[in-house]
Design an enzyme around this catalytic site. Structure first.
Site, PDB file in Angstrom:
ATOM      1  N   TYR A   1      18.223   0.652  24.301  1.00 36.59           N
ATOM      2  CA  TYR A   1      18.298   0.106  25.649  1.00 36.59           C
ATOM      3  C   TYR A   1      18.038  -1.400  25.643  1.00 36.59           C
ATOM      4  CZ  TYR A   1      17.675  -0.025  30.735  1.00 36.59           C
ATOM      5  OH  TYR A   1      17.806  -0.296  32.067  1.00 36.59           O
TER       6      TYR A   1
ATOM      7  N   SER B   1      18.283  -6.230  32.467  1.00 35.62           N
ATOM      8  CA  SER B   1      16.964  -5.625  32.656  1.00 35.62           C
ATOM      9  C   SER B   1      15.907  -6.579  32.129  1.00 35.62           C
ATOM     10  CB  SER B   1      16.867  -4.294  31.905  1.00 35.62           C
ATOM     11  OG  SER B   1      15.544  -3.792  31.903  1.00 35.62           O
TER      12      SER B   1
END
Length: 249
Positions: A155, A142
């Site tokens: 995350y 990401s």
């Protein structure tokens, strides 16, 4: 049909980006093995693959668990004879102040997003090594591996770990001709595009929000046998957002 008769394992393939990637490889002629906890979503993805002329099968898998991952790879080999490509896509997020984030929540995100990449790559690489033909792994990271919003600690840590794990695996598996790359998506909208506003699109240098198909094409590009000189890389697919210099005016 660049992947005809090749076996592609896609984790988190029950919906979203994973579903699109699985369908995309099916259209390219691959035998696609879908791993997910969502049986309904997994079965639906298989149905779409077969409707478009591809071949796919679903294996209910908790990618956090070693025994499930070992079983997944065994079932892929038992059904199709090999594993040629692995797409580590399974993931989850919890966005909350780090002061309120429970350790169990932290562990769950890390185990789902990062531990799973280690387990799946390790087990798939054993098969690729035994077959002697090499293979290709793509890990879905990401842009949050490099930039953050508040409350994204678990995350961000998991995705940053994926980027590092990618080049470590690329080094470790090079003698077996297994290449390992990552993709860092930006904003990829998996819902109804009508929900998006002009400002959502226009803030991107590419003037639109990303679509799952953008990640599908990147996966196919990185795993195409003709692109074997790309190894240990992290390909950012974000419409240019991480290249913008942002000021308040």
């Amino acid at each position: 049909m660049r992947f005809r008769d090749m076996t592609v394992v896609v984790t988190g393939a029950g919906n979203g980006i994973g579903r699109a990637v699985a369908i995309g490889f099916g259209k390219e002629g691959a035998n696609v093995v879908l791993a997910d906890l969502d049986e309904t979503g997994g079965d639906e993805t298989v149905r779409v693959i077969r409707e478009t002329g591809g071949e796919g099968s679903f294996v209910k898998t908790d990618v956090r668990l070693e025994e499930d991952v070992v079983s997944l790879m065994k079932q892929a080999v038992d059904k199709y004879g090999s594993i040629d490509v692995l797409i580590n896509n399974a993931g989850k997020s919890v966005f909350r102040s780090p002061l309120d984030l429970a350790v169990d929540e932290w562990d769950d995100v890390i185990n789902t997003n990062l531990r799973s990449v280690f387990l799946c790559t390790r087990e798939a690489a054993k098969v690729m090594q035994e077959n002697g033909q090499g293979g290709s792994v793509v890990n879905i990271a990401s842009t949050r591996a490099a930039m953050s919003e508040p409350g994204s600690e678990a995350y961000a840590a998991s995705k940053g770990g994926i980027v590092s794990l990618t080049h470590a695996f690329a080094a470790s598996l090079s003698e077996s001709f297994i290449k390992v790359n990552a993709i860092s998506p930006g904003w990829i909208h998996t819902g109804d595009c009508e929900e998006l506003r002009d400002i959502d699109h226009n803030q991107h240098l590419s003037k639109r929000v990303g679509r799952p198909e953008d990640i599908v094409r990147a996966c196919i590009y990185l795993t195409d046998p003709e692109n074997g000189f790309i190894n240990g890389e992290n390909l950012t697919v974000d419409g240019g957002m991480t290249r913008k210099m942002l000021y308040e005016h």
